[in-house]
Design an enzyme around this catalytic site. Sequence first.
Site, mmCIF file in Angstrom:
data_model
loop_
_atom_site.group_PDB
_atom_site.id
_atom_site.type_symbol
_atom_site.label_atom_id
_atom_site.label_comp_id
_atom_site.label_asym_id
_atom_site.label_seq_id
_atom_site.Cartn_x
_atom_site.Cartn_y
_atom_site.Cartn_z
ATOM 1 C CB SER A 63 -0.933 0.027 1.207
ATOM 2 O OG SER A 63 -2.091 -0.683 0.908
ATOM 3 C CE LYS A 66 -3.810 0.505 -1.694
ATOM 4 N NZ LYS A 66 -4.362 -0.298 -0.621
ATOM 5 C CE1 TYR A 188 -5.071 -1.263 -4.612
ATOM 6 C CE2 TYR A 188 -5.309 -3.648 -4.693
ATOM 7 C CZ TYR A 188 -5.190 -2.479 -3.967
ATOM 8 O OH TYR A 188 -5.169 -2.533 -2.589
ATOM 9 C CE1 TYR A 240 -3.378 -0.378 5.161
ATOM 10 C CE2 TYR A 240 -1.956 -0.881 7.003
ATOM 11 C CZ TYR A 240 -2.194 -0.869 5.659
ATOM 12 O OH TYR A 240 -1.245 -1.346 4.806
ATOM 13 C CB VAL A 258 0.049 -5.892 4.174
ATOM 14 C CG1 VAL A 258 -1.202 -5.225 4.727
ATOM 15 C CG2 VAL A 258 -0.071 -6.164 2.688
HETATM 16 N N1 GLU Z 1 -2.378 -5.315 -2.115
HETATM 17 C C1 GLU Z 1 -2.840 -5.273 -0.775
HETATM 18 C C2 GLU Z 1 -4.342 -5.484 -0.705
HETATM 19 O O1 GLU Z 1 -5.059 -4.925 -1.464
HETATM 20 C C3 GLU Z 1 -2.418 -3.969 -0.165
HETATM 21 C C4 GLU Z 1 -2.707 -3.962 1.301
HETATM 22 C C5 GLU Z 1 -1.864 -2.995 2.085
HETATM 23 O O2 GLU Z 1 -0.650 -2.952 1.995
HETATM 24 O O3 GLU Z 1 -2.510 -2.271 2.831
HETATM 25 O O4 GLU Z 1 -4.817 -6.218 0.099
#
Ligand code: GLU
Length: 304
Positions: A63, A66, A188, A240, A258
Site C-alpha cells: 500500500s 498508493k 492495482y 489504516y 502489509v
Molecule cells: N495489495 C494489498 C491489498 O489490497 C495492499 C494492502 C496494504 O498494503 O494495505 O490487500
Amino acid sequence: MDYKQVLENLYDIIASEENDGAIATYIPELAKVDANNFGVCLLSTKNKEYGVGNWQTKFSIQSISKVLSLSIAYQIFGDKIWERVDVEPSGTPFNSLVQLESDAGIPRNPFMNSGAMVICDMLVSYYENPKEDFLAAIRELCSSSEIIYSEAVAKSEASVGYRNKALCNFIKSFGNIENEPEEVLDFYFHICAIEMSCQELSKVFMFLANPNFTTSKGTKVLNLSKTKRVNAIMQTCGFYDESGEFSFRVGLPGKSGVGGGIVAVYPGKYCITVWSPKLNEKGNSYRGMKFLEAFTTETEQSIF
Ligand code: GLU
C-alpha cells in the site's frame, strides 16, 4: 543532529527486543519473506543518507504505492480527482466495503483499497500502457532503472483477491470506475507488487520532503500546495484504522504497507523508511511503528 548515531543505537535496542506480530499471509507469496529482516534508511533533504540492517534489500511495498499513484494522478489531473475520491479518514480497515454503499461509490480516501482503485482507474484511462508507463514514472522519481514489479506477488494476490475484486465491481456499479474492473485490478495488483528497498523508498518519497526536488529529467512533481495536501492525507489516513495512533506516537506523515514497510516524511528535513515484515493486528509493521516512535522521541523532532 547526528542521525547516524541515533539510528544505530535505536536499531540495536529494537533488534534485541521481541519481534511481535505476524507476517501477512493472506497473499500467499508474501508469507515467504524472512520475518527477521529489519532495515532502516534515512535520506535528508541535504542528500545525506544513513542506512542500518537490511536497508538495501527489496521488499513488496504494497500500500505504500498508493501515495505514488495518488501523487502521479494529482500531478496529471489536479483537483478534479477529488470529485471521485474523498479525503476523510475512514476508521475502517483498508479493504472495507461498508461505507461505499452509503457514500454512493465515492471512497473515503485514496489510501483505502477502494480509493486507490479509483485512482488506478484514472491512470489506466490516461496511460497508453499503464503498467509500463507507471513504472517508468517511478523509475524517474527514483533516478533508477532497478525498480520492478514482482509478477509472482501480483499473480499471487490476483489468485486470492476476492474482496478487492468485489470492491472494484461494487464501485463500478456506482459508475465511479470507467474501465473494465479486470484491467483496473491487474494494474492495482501490480503497483502493490512493486519491490523496493528502504534506500529506494526514501529516495522515491523525497519529492514530498524537499520543496526543491526535481526528477532525473528535471521535472517538478507537485507544487507546494499539492505537496501539503498529499502529506496531510498521509498524516490522517496513512495507517489504516491506526492512523490516529501513528500520528500520536510518531508525529509525522507516513504510509505503511502489509509487506512491513513504513515511509515517514519530515517536510523540509528527511524521508525515513523502516522495514520489518511482522505486522501488528492493525496491519502496520510492529517494529516499524516502534522504531519511528522512538526515533522522533529521541531526536525531539516532529512536525508538531
Ligand atoms: N495489495 C494489498 C491489498 O489490497 C495492499 C494492502 C496494504 O498494503 O494495505 O490487500
